[in-house]
Write a protein that holds these residues in place. Structure first.
Motif, PDB file in Angstrom:
ATOM      1  N   GLY A  35       0.843  -1.196   0.000  1.00 34.49           N
ATOM      2  CA  GLY A  35       0.000   0.000   0.000  1.00 34.49           C
ATOM      3  C   GLY A  35       0.876   1.242   0.000  1.00 34.49           C
ATOM      4  O   GLY A  35       1.997   1.212   0.514  1.00 34.49           O
ATOM      5  N   ASN A  36       0.357   2.340  -0.539  1.00 36.87           N
ATOM      6  CA  ASN A  36       1.141   3.574  -0.581  1.00 36.87           C
ATOM      7  C   ASN A  36       0.726   4.562   0.504  1.00 36.87           C
ATOM      8  O   ASN A  36       1.120   5.729   0.484  1.00 36.87           O
ATOM      9  N   ASN A  37      -0.087   4.083   1.456  1.00 35.30           N
ATOM     10  CA  ASN A  37      -0.625   4.971   2.481  1.00 35.30           C
ATOM     11  C   ASN A  37      -0.510   4.365   3.883  1.00 35.30           C
ATOM     12  O   ASN A  37      -1.286   4.698   4.776  1.00 35.30           O
ATOM     13  N   LEU A  38       0.446   3.460   4.064  1.00 30.02           N
ATOM     14  CA  LEU A  38       0.535   2.707   5.318  1.00 30.02           C
ATOM     15  C   LEU A  38       1.387   3.444   6.349  1.00 30.02           C
ATOM     16  O   LEU A  38       2.262   4.247   6.002  1.00 30.02           O
ATOM     17  N   PRO A  39       1.167   3.156   7.633  1.00 26.98           N
ATOM     18  CA  PRO A  39       1.962   3.794   8.687  1.00 26.98           C
ATOM     19  C   PRO A  39       3.428   3.383   8.606  1.00 26.98           C
ATOM     20  O   PRO A  39       3.788   2.403   7.945  1.00 26.98           O
ATOM     21  N   SER A  40       4.268   4.117   9.325  1.00 26.16           N
ATOM     22  CA  SER A  40       5.693   3.771   9.377  1.00 26.16           C
ATOM     23  C   SER A  40       5.871   2.436  10.100  1.00 26.16           C
ATOM     24  O   SER A  40       5.039   2.052  10.925  1.00 26.16           O
ATOM     25  N   PRO A  41       6.956   1.705   9.809  1.00 26.63           N
ATOM     26  CA  PRO A  41       7.204   0.453  10.517  1.00 26.63           C
ATOM     27  C   PRO A  41       7.197   0.607  12.040  1.00 26.63           C
ATOM     28  O   PRO A  41       6.680  -0.263  12.748  1.00 26.63           O
ATOM     29  N   ASN A  42       7.753   1.694  12.564  1.00 27.32           N
ATOM     30  CA  ASN A  42       7.715   1.904  14.012  1.00 27.32           C
ATOM     31  C   ASN A  42       6.290   1.957  14.525  1.00 27.32           C
ATOM     32  O   ASN A  42       5.965   1.348  15.553  1.00 27.32           O
ATOM     33  N   ASP A  43       5.430   2.691  13.830  1.00 29.07           N
ATOM     34  CA  ASP A  43       4.029   2.789  14.247  1.00 29.07           C
ATOM     35  C   ASP A  43       3.328   1.438  14.127  1.00 29.07           C
ATOM     36  O   ASP A  43       2.477   1.099  14.956  1.00 29.07           O
ATOM     37  N   VAL A  44       3.677   0.683  13.092  1.00 32.25           N
ATOM     38  CA  VAL A  44       3.051  -0.626  12.896  1.00 32.25           C
ATOM     39  C   VAL A  44       3.411  -1.566  14.048  1.00 32.25           C
ATOM     40  O   VAL A  44       2.535  -2.217  14.634  1.00 32.25           O
TER      41      VAL A  44
END
Length: 336
Positions: A35-44
């Motif tokens: 996806g081009n609108n996903l949260p940052s890995p840290n947030d995930v």
């Protein structure tokens, strides 16, 4: 009296914690990034922690995600991207470098459980590279002293089954067997499971005249399929046991099946609703602790996926498997 009350409460709390730890360890969630609108890995990864999700599948060794997973103790399936398999199969030094960069660099703080060499590649032109790549990755793990902690496998679809009904008749197709039988020998030698992507949704929508929605959603009120002495009340168990029967027929009786993907879409196709997705996943989470009729116990399973992924192709149901919207809001209520 107060002390007795305190210790009683403490005992209950500890008991609840132990039940929770046992119950959730067998359910993880796949972290897809299509996806081009996903949260940052840290947030995930913070979202995984806040929702008490006890397992993650990463489809590539994203360095930011691995960094965010440090000290989380979340068990990890890490995929070798399909594009890397050919080079890892032909070059043991490339495999050593891959393990050094993506496993050893993080292994002190990240709880790697499995490395998946290829995802649903059994009928692909890359299929014959899977086993050599698995061997080279396993050798690199041995050199790093990690062979007992991290197991090497590959993820298959249920398309590898030539026969799936009834579950006891489960058998790999001849095409799949030519690739899978040597791989199963490797899994036997190394005490590794077979990873399998199991989608009752796909089976149901492919044959709705023969398969009831209740059977696919774990909501059948009674036995639907009787297979010898075994009785099946849901399609998920029937599919997993078909895989176990297929393994038994080619010398893989001791191999366990880890469900590396399963899920239900909330839009984009027949029976793809938020209500059905919530029903399937809630029932799945409640069910995995009991195992299947053929293999009672517990099942390790990973839900696909953490988020709706708007770039996945072809567009349709594949874009709507997420538990969360890209702004991290739950699409429906389920509890881990």
């Amino acid at each position: 009296m107060a002390n007795h009350s305190f210790f009683s409460i403490l005992a209950i709390v500890m008991l609840l914690i132990s039940f929770t730890a046992e119950g959730v360890e067998s359910i993880g969630v796949c972290y897809g990034t299509g996806g081009n609108n996903l949260p940052s890995p840290n947030d995930v990864i913070d979202l995984y922690k806040s929702k008490n999700i006890k397992g993650i599948r990463l489809y590539n060794p994203d360095q930011d995600a691995l960094q965010a997973l440090k000290d989380s103790n979340i068990p990890v399936i890490l995929d070798v991207p399909d594009s890397d398999i050919s080079s890892l199969a032909s070059d043991s030094s490339a495999a050593s470098q891959w393990v050094q960069s993506n496993i050893q660099a993080f292994s002190a703080n990240v709880n790697f459980r499995y490395i998946a060499v290829g995802n649903q590649l059994t009928g692909d032109s890359n299929a014959n590279n899977i086993l050599p790549a698995m061997r080279n990755i396993a050798a690199a793990l041995r050199s790093a002293g990690l062979q007992d902690r991290i197991k090497v496998s590959t993820a298959v679809s249920t398309g590898v089954l030539g026969t799936s009904y009834p579950p006891s008749a489960g058998a790999f197709s001849s095409d799949a067997s030519s690739v899978l039988v040597p791989i199963i020998g490797f899994l036997n030698e190394n005490g590794a499971p077979l990873l399998a992507n199991v989608y009752p949704y796909v089976s149901y929508t492919s044959n709705p005249n023969a398969i009831s929605l209740d059977y696919a959603l774990f909501t059948s009120p009674g036995t639907v399929v009787t297979d010898g002495q075994l009785q099946y009340q849901n399609l998920f168990d029937a599919i997993v046991d078909s895989l176990y029967s297929a393994l038994e027929k080619v010398g893989g009786r001791s191999i366990s099946v880890v469900v590396s993907e399963t899920g239900w879409p909330s839009d984009g196709g027949p029976a793809a609703t938020t209500g059905n997705a919530q029903t399937y996943l809630s029932n799945l989470i409640g069910h995995v602790s009991s195992g299947t009729p053929k293999r009672p116990g517990s099942i390790e399973a990973y839900i696909y996926a953490m988020f709706d992924e708007n770039n996945q192709q072809p567009q349709g149901t594949v874009n709507h498997y997420g538990l969360f919207t890209p702004d991290k809001q739950p699409k429906y209520s389920i509890s881990f």
